[in-house]
Design a protein around this motif. Sequence first.
Motif, PDB file in Angstrom:
ATOM      1  N   UNK A  38      -7.238   0.662  -0.337  1.00 50.89           N
ATOM      2  CA  UNK A  38      -6.440  -0.564  -0.321  1.00 50.89           C
ATOM      3  C   UNK A  38      -7.334  -1.792  -0.247  1.00 50.89           C
ATOM      4  N   UNK A  39      -6.829  -2.884  -0.767  1.00 47.03           N
ATOM      5  CA  UNK A  39      -7.525  -4.169  -0.637  1.00 47.03           C
ATOM      6  C   UNK A  39      -6.798  -4.988   0.415  1.00 47.03           C
ATOM      7  N   UNK A  43      -2.666  -3.687  -0.163  1.00 48.86           N
ATOM      8  CA  UNK A  43      -2.259  -3.383  -1.534  1.00 48.86           C
ATOM      9  C   UNK A  43      -3.031  -2.178  -2.063  1.00 48.86           C
ATOM     10  N   UNK A  44      -2.307  -1.204  -2.587  1.00 54.51           N
ATOM     11  CA  UNK A  44      -2.915   0.021  -3.082  1.00 54.51           C
ATOM     12  C   UNK A  44      -3.740  -0.252  -4.338  1.00 54.51           C
ATOM     13  N   UNK A  75      -8.069   5.206 -10.214  1.00 53.38           N
ATOM     14  CA  UNK A  75      -7.197   4.035 -10.244  1.00 53.38           C
ATOM     15  C   UNK A  75      -5.917   4.403 -10.990  1.00 53.38           C
ATOM     16  N   UNK A  76      -4.992   3.462 -11.096  1.00 50.95           N
ATOM     17  CA  UNK A  76      -3.720   3.695 -11.794  1.00 50.95           C
ATOM     18  C   UNK A  76      -3.030   4.951 -11.259  1.00 50.95           C
ATOM     19  N   UNK A 105       5.533  -0.012  -1.133  1.00 51.21           N
ATOM     20  CA  UNK A 105       6.666  -0.938  -1.113  1.00 51.21           C
ATOM     21  C   UNK A 105       6.096  -2.316  -1.396  1.00 51.21           C
ATOM     22  N   UNK A 106       6.568  -2.933  -2.464  1.00 51.07           N
ATOM     23  CA  UNK A 106       6.049  -4.233  -2.900  1.00 51.07           C
ATOM     24  C   UNK A 106       4.531  -4.179  -3.108  1.00 51.07           C
ATOM     25  N   UNK A 107       4.043  -3.048  -3.618  1.00 55.35           N
ATOM     26  CA  UNK A 107       2.621  -2.893  -3.905  1.00 55.35           C
ATOM     27  C   UNK A 107       1.754  -2.510  -2.714  1.00 55.35           C
TER      28      UNK A 107
END
Length: 144
Positions: A38-39, A43-44, A75-76, A105-107
């Motif tokens: 995560x960043x 965010x995933x 990634x992806x 949820x919401x990224x």
Amino acid sequence: MQIRELMTSEVESCSPQDSLQQVAQIMSDLDVGIVPIVRDGGYLEGCITDRDIVIRAVAKGMDVNSTRVDECMSENIVSCTPDQSATEAAQMMADNQVRRLPVVEDGRLVGIVAIGDLAVERAADESAGYALSEISEPARPEMH
């Protein structure tokens, strides 16, 4: 049953800048084979597995102490939401031949669900069994 009822919500994660040694230590400490990446803000960005570390770094002679996670992570990533059903998650696992799905949820990462979690719910037993059989199916069955 919804994924939010089955998922593990206390998920350890790493940043893309962490070393492979750091993520491998987390895997060892928690006895897991996958760590979400995560960043800032949760965010995933992707995931890294024990297999990623071995195939993409160790086998190539890369130094696990100096190699960053973002050099080897996937990634992806296929993910699900907490509101999806166990049946939908099992189908996603089967379609993508994966055993674990990050839950976002919401990224933002909010959990992870494994095929074993799906089997906990009686109604999902058939879905989990189907997903496992599809995951275990070789990508190219003609090759031995």
